[in-house]
Design an enzyme around this catalytic site. Structure first.
Site, PDB file in Angstrom:
ATOM      1  CG  HIS B  60      -9.903   1.134  -8.567  1.00  0.00           C
ATOM      2  ND1 HIS B  60      -9.215   2.250  -8.146  1.00  0.00           N
ATOM      3  CD2 HIS B  60     -11.014   1.599  -9.206  1.00  0.00           C
ATOM      4  CE1 HIS B  60      -9.878   3.338  -8.496  1.00  0.00           C
ATOM      5  NE2 HIS B  60     -10.976   2.982  -9.153  1.00  0.00           N
ATOM      6  CG  HIS B  62     -13.019   2.051 -12.171  1.00  0.00           C
ATOM      7  ND1 HIS B  62     -13.696   2.416 -11.034  1.00  0.00           N
ATOM      8  CD2 HIS B  62     -13.758   1.067 -12.761  1.00  0.00           C
ATOM      9  CE1 HIS B  62     -14.801   1.672 -10.938  1.00  0.00           C
ATOM     10  NE2 HIS B  62     -14.857   0.849 -11.971  1.00  0.00           N
ATOM     11  CG  ASP B  64     -10.540   7.300 -13.000  1.00  0.00           C
ATOM     12  OD1 ASP B  64     -10.764   6.069 -13.000  1.00  0.00           O
ATOM     13  OD2 ASP B  64     -11.060   8.074 -12.173  1.00  0.00           O
ATOM     14  CG  HIS B  65      -7.732   5.082 -10.309  1.00  0.00           C
ATOM     15  ND1 HIS B  65      -7.352   5.655  -9.127  1.00  0.00           N
ATOM     16  CD2 HIS B  65      -8.964   5.581 -10.588  1.00  0.00           C
ATOM     17  CE1 HIS B  65      -8.323   6.445  -8.686  1.00  0.00           C
ATOM     18  NE2 HIS B  65      -9.317   6.413  -9.554  1.00  0.00           N
ATOM     19  CG  HIS B 140     -14.549   2.194  -6.107  1.00  0.00           C
ATOM     20  ND1 HIS B 140     -15.456   3.223  -6.032  1.00  0.00           N
ATOM     21  CD2 HIS B 140     -13.911   2.354  -7.297  1.00  0.00           C
ATOM     22  CE1 HIS B 140     -15.364   3.956  -7.140  1.00  0.00           C
ATOM     23  NE2 HIS B 140     -14.438   3.446  -7.919  1.00  0.00           N
ATOM     24  CG  ASP B 210     -11.670   6.070  -7.011  1.00  0.00           C
ATOM     25  OD1 ASP B 210     -10.458   6.331  -6.921  1.00  0.00           O
ATOM     26  OD2 ASP B 210     -12.295   6.269  -8.052  1.00  0.00           O
ATOM     27  CG  HIS B 268     -10.937  10.464  -7.221  1.00  0.00           C
ATOM     28  ND1 HIS B 268     -12.280  10.235  -7.451  1.00  0.00           N
ATOM     29  CD2 HIS B 268     -10.275   9.688  -8.115  1.00  0.00           C
ATOM     30  CE1 HIS B 268     -12.404   9.341  -8.417  1.00  0.00           C
ATOM     31  NE2 HIS B 268     -11.219   9.002  -8.843  1.00  0.00           N
TER      32      HIS B 268
END
Lengths: 301, 301
Positions: B60, B62, B64-65, B140, B210, B268
């Protein structure tokens, strides 16, 4: 002024080297200059307080100079930042940052101001009562600016022995510091320079990365105390410097000499070189006062 | 299968922790799953050969990914890559990558294929003769997929004693491995299962980060050998998990139990926790076979 090098290698982040980023501390400002990938971790390692960064200057939109910015902006939000952030960068950066925040259905909980640069001439991009920042148009493969940070001249200092001898009322001390002549308790005019001393010399710092050898910047950076100038290559690879619009150590030193700067700091090294001392040696054939940047190194001037 | 955790912490890269990224090695494929900032340095530290990565799966959008992806794509170019690269990611990623390359007047010297995901149902996104990869729709704050990696069933193995006894011509061995009955040298039919053994069991791995607690994924991940499931929080902070659409360690373990997986790997983690062992202890109240991911850790199964 205090300059903290966070990263000073070209191209890609590696296990022990970081792409361009540095922090300039000047008159209580913390200016972040460029923001390659990993800059936020380098800020932590170098114990720079995130909240004190209010202005970020991005030289150009090659990845090794800005890929760490969107992550830093996001981290500021996660840390609950509420102070304004100003980003001075080439046009286009705003679009890419906003797009990424939108894709993540994200936002900032602080005011984020983009000051997009398009001018090909040097211009004033920041000013307050103590500091001014000018762009330095550079010659690279994309639109690129260096940045000139200049302390404004401070107040004159009271020569207290002379001030007391001249019998000047304390109410006039402020005027004296501002350079005015004043009237003493006996009603006589006291010339300012007989009772004050010149202000501390104001310092200046010029950041020039990335650029081909470019003498047109010399009038802008003339007499700066410290010049950071890229030297991606050594003279032996000068043929690589030309098409990539980078400089050699010798060329950087030539600019330093022609601009009569106080000190030259080299950086933005190609990772092809194992021993950086050769950069210093080569530069010193043109200009004596040369230092080598390295990640984590701090310069005070 | 070999799983190399490059980063398994949530939110922001820090001095000693990295955002999500992992490498799954399966039947000679090297799949990169998620690509937070700093992933390219983690790849170097973990001695993963950049050139062997041909497929990248992004769960996805976000930061941090995926904030490390554009830098990795650029580095591939600088390293002279010429093999194709396929990126499987939510719609929108292509736009942001292309925009950044354009801003830097940059390009790739290899074929870059974007496979943009929009389907809210599980779908096959990669297949060759040995492996298939399916999406696992997660719950999410933005459109998110986990990924299920499944080895295809291999060939049957020859039981050489029986094969020789049955007097089968070597020309038929290939057919036997493929499960066919064959005719022996005397002209008699030989049933396949009398002279062959079942193939090695095929392994499967599900990556789920997530997501909120979400039982709808259970039919998709049923009986997988290994499940990586996020556990951002402990039960004591379950009230934080709900609005952020994350899971607790206990919830992850419940999913593992209901899906009858072989092993659960947690990751995570929110950086609010100093001791990760509490995640394992909490999960084990629901499901016994729990391991903790950590940056640099390798799991073989």
């Amino acid at each position: 002024m205090k300059l903290n090098i966070l990263g000073c290698y070209s191209a890609t982040p590696r296990t022990f080297t970081n792409p361009t980023s540095q922090v300039l501390e000047i008159n209580n400002h913390i200016f972040l200059i460029d923001c390659g990938e990993g800059t936020q971790v380098q800020l932590r390692k170098n114990k720079i307080k995130f909240n004190r960064i209010k202005h970020i200057f991005i030289s150009h939109l090659h990845g090794d100079h800005f890929f760490g910015l969107v992550g830093l902006i996001s981290t500021f939000r996660l840390l609950g930042r509420d102070t304004d952030l100003h980003i001075h960068a080439p046009k286009g950066l705003k679009e890419v940052i906003i797009l990424q925040l939108k894709l993540g259905n994200s936002w900032t909980n602080y005011n984020l101001f983009f000051h997009e640069l398009t001018n090909k001439n040097s211009e004033l991009v920041f000013e307050d009562d103590k500091v001014e920042v000018y762009t330095i148009p550079l010659d690279h493969r994309v639109y690129t600016n260096g940045f000139l940070f200049r302390e404004k001249e401070g107040e004159r200092k009271l020569n207290m022995n002379e001030v007391l001898n001249a019998n000047i009322n304390v109410a006039y001390y402020r005027k004296l510091k501002q350079g005015f002549d004043v009237i003493n308790e006996e009603g006589h005019l006291v010339k300012n320079d007989t009772v004050t001393l010149p202000p501390n010399p104001s310092k200046s710092y010029a950041f020039c990365s990335d650029t081909a050898y470019n003498e047109t910047i010399i009038p802008i950076i003339k007499n700066v105390d410290v010049l950071y100038h890229e030297s991606t290559f050594l003279e032996q690879h000068a043929s690589l410097a030309i098409p990539t619009k980078h400089s050699t150590a010798k060329q950087a030193a030539k600019i330093a000499k022609l601009a009569n700067v106080g000190q030259l700091i080299l950086g933005h090294y190609s990772t092809r070189y194992d021993d950086l001392n050769v950069f210093k040696t080569e530069a010193q054939t043109e200009f004596e006062n040369v230092e080598l940047a390295d990640d984590g190194k701090v310069f005070q001037f």
